[in-house]
Design a protein around this motif. Structure first.
Motif, PDB file in Angstrom:
ATOM      1  N   UNK A 114     118.102 -21.980 -30.445  1.00 29.28           N
ATOM      2  CA  UNK A 114     118.288 -23.393 -30.130  1.00 29.28           C
ATOM      3  C   UNK A 114     117.721 -23.791 -28.771  1.00 29.28           C
ATOM      4  N   UNK A 115     117.537 -22.828 -27.875  1.00 32.44           N
ATOM      5  CA  UNK A 115     117.009 -23.148 -26.548  1.00 32.44           C
ATOM      6  C   UNK A 115     115.549 -23.576 -26.628  1.00 32.44           C
ATOM      7  N   UNK A 116     114.755 -22.797 -27.353  1.00 31.69           N
ATOM      8  CA  UNK A 116     113.330 -23.119 -27.490  1.00 31.69           C
ATOM      9  C   UNK A 116     113.028 -23.905 -28.751  1.00 31.69           C
ATOM     10  N   UNK A 117     114.048 -24.082 -29.610  1.00 30.66           N
ATOM     11  CA  UNK A 117     113.871 -24.713 -30.923  1.00 30.66           C
ATOM     12  C   UNK A 117     112.750 -24.026 -31.702  1.00 30.66           C
ATOM     13  N   UNK A 118     112.880 -22.699 -31.803  1.00 32.21           N
ATOM     14  CA  UNK A 118     111.919 -21.879 -32.523  1.00 32.21           C
ATOM     15  C   UNK A 118     112.651 -21.014 -33.540  1.00 32.21           C
ATOM     16  N   UNK A 119     111.904 -20.583 -34.549  1.00 35.11           N
ATOM     17  CA  UNK A 119     112.382 -19.600 -35.514  1.00 35.11           C
ATOM     18  C   UNK A 119     111.788 -18.250 -35.145  1.00 35.11           C
ATOM     19  N   UNK A 120     112.625 -17.216 -35.121  1.00 37.23           N
ATOM     20  CA  UNK A 120     112.184 -15.887 -34.719  1.00 37.23           C
ATOM     21  C   UNK A 120     112.367 -14.926 -35.894  1.00 37.23           C
ATOM     22  N   UNK A 121     111.292 -14.286 -36.309  1.00 38.61           N
ATOM     23  CA  UNK A 121     111.376 -13.276 -37.370  1.00 38.61           C
ATOM     24  C   UNK A 121     112.110 -12.047 -36.827  1.00 38.61           C
ATOM     25  N   UNK A 122     113.253 -11.708 -37.422  1.00 37.71           N
ATOM     26  CA  UNK A 122     114.025 -10.565 -36.934  1.00 37.71           C
ATOM     27  C   UNK A 122     114.061  -9.407 -37.936  1.00 37.71           C
ATOM     28  N   UNK A 123     113.604  -9.645 -39.154  1.00 40.10           N
ATOM     29  CA  UNK A 123     113.577  -8.559 -40.132  1.00 40.10           C
ATOM     30  C   UNK A 123     112.733  -9.002 -41.325  1.00 40.10           C
ATOM     31  N   UNK A 124     112.220  -8.033 -42.071  1.00 35.51           N
ATOM     32  CA  UNK A 124     111.516  -8.370 -43.302  1.00 35.51           C
ATOM     33  C   UNK A 124     111.593  -7.209 -44.277  1.00 35.51           C
ATOM     34  N   UNK A 138     107.813  -8.529 -37.023  1.00 37.17           N
ATOM     35  CA  UNK A 138     109.126  -8.812 -36.446  1.00 37.17           C
ATOM     36  C   UNK A 138     108.960  -9.213 -34.985  1.00 37.17           C
ATOM     37  N   UNK A 139     109.616 -10.272 -34.589  1.00 31.12           N
ATOM     38  CA  UNK A 139     109.495 -10.800 -33.232  1.00 31.12           C
ATOM     39  C   UNK A 139     108.595 -12.018 -33.131  1.00 31.12           C
ATOM     40  N   UNK A 140     107.832 -12.286 -34.192  1.00 30.10           N
ATOM     41  CA  UNK A 140     106.966 -13.466 -34.191  1.00 30.10           C
ATOM     42  C   UNK A 140     107.813 -14.733 -34.164  1.00 30.10           C
ATOM     43  N   UNK A 141     107.375 -15.706 -33.388  1.00 24.23           N
ATOM     44  CA  UNK A 141     108.096 -16.966 -33.246  1.00 24.23           C
ATOM     45  C   UNK A 141     107.268 -18.105 -33.841  1.00 24.23           C
ATOM     46  N   UNK A 142     107.940 -19.004 -34.533  1.00 28.91           N
ATOM     47  CA  UNK A 142     107.274 -20.155 -35.132  1.00 28.91           C
ATOM     48  C   UNK A 142     108.018 -21.433 -34.760  1.00 28.91           C
TER      49      UNK A 142
END
Length: 262
Positions: A114-124, A138-142
């Motif tokens: 919520x701070x950066x208003x981003x989605x972070x891939x944490x697992x796949x 994993x770790x990619x931000x969108x």
């Protein structure tokens, strides 16, 4: 028998204390004792005793000017400890594994920042189809406006968060990324109605995705589950089947997070 009675009395008091704490929500952050009496149905002496107990230990604080109570620093610290000890990845793993068996496509678990208003891939979980498969690091931000998994979050966050996100300069990740705020608001409405978001080549060329939100207690967005696959496999019947299993998965996760194991 006397010990059992004392135990039952203690449990009842704990339940009443938590009932009081649970009254302090985002839409009702402050209460007077009289309001708590009316809202909870507890008697005045019980409310007075428990509110004073909680205030003495920092879980409630009284605003001097108004006499109203709000959550105190001890409650905030407890929430912070819960936040940092909570592992969304571990919590979701059994449900994601079951989803993988049903669809065979790549599944992406994202967390909401919520701070950066981003989605972070944490697992796949990588798809098991032979030939073309889609991967994510994993770790990619969108940003929330691009891709199915991020847009699933955008559709279910509060309107003020949506407004803040859409008022920013919206980055175009591919030629297909939607950067028109009006079009995105229409997509938000559609996503909310069907329960999931869908994207076409918005983050990577040649791929499509579906994403559904993960909701914590109170309905707050904490993440999303996304399914991504090559365009050549994204036939209407395939997408319909995936959406059914995806919603089943996220509904089960949401019940897990709410503490409902039924």
């Amino acid at each position: 028998m006397e010990v059992k009675a004392e135990f039952q009395t203690g449990v009842a008091l704990v339940a009443k204390a938590f009932h009081i704490i649970d009254m302090f929500q985002l839409d009702c952050p402050t209460w007077t004792q009289a309001e708590l009496v009316r809202a909870t149905g507890l008697n005045r002496s019980t409310i007075n005793r428990l509110v004073r107990f909680l205030a003495d230990r920092g879980y409630l604080v009284q605003v001097a000017d108004t006499g109203r109570y709000s959550l105190g620093l001890a409650a905030i610290e407890l929430g912070n400890r819960a936040h940092f000890s909570f592992d969304l990845r571990i919590t979701c793993q059994p449900r994601l594994a079951a989803l993988a068996v049903n669809i065979n496509e790549t599944i992406i678990l994202s967390a909401f920042d919520p701070t950066s208003m981003m989605a972070i891939c944490i697992d796949q979980i990588e798809g098991r189809h032979q030939g073309l498969r889609v991967f994510e690091r994993v770790g990619t931000r969108f940003p929330l406006h691009a891709g199915a998994a991020p847009k699933a979050m955008l559709a279910f966050v509060p309107k003020d968060v949506q407004d803040a996100c859409l008022s920013r300069k919206l980055e175009r990740l591919t030629d297909h990324t939607v950067v028109d705020p009006h079009k995105l608001r229409l997509e938000i409405a559609e996503s909310r109605e069907r329960g999931y978001a869908i994207s076409w080549e918005e983050t990577f060329e040649g791929t499509t995705g579906l994403g559904a939100p993960i909701l914590g207690p109170g309905g707050s967005v904490v993440g999303s589950v996304g399914v991504t696959l090559p365009l050549q496999r994204a036939k209407p019947g395939v997408l319909e089947t995936i959406s059914k299993f995806l919603l089943q998965c996220t509904n089960e996760i949401n019940r897990d997070l709410a503490g409902d194991r039924a």
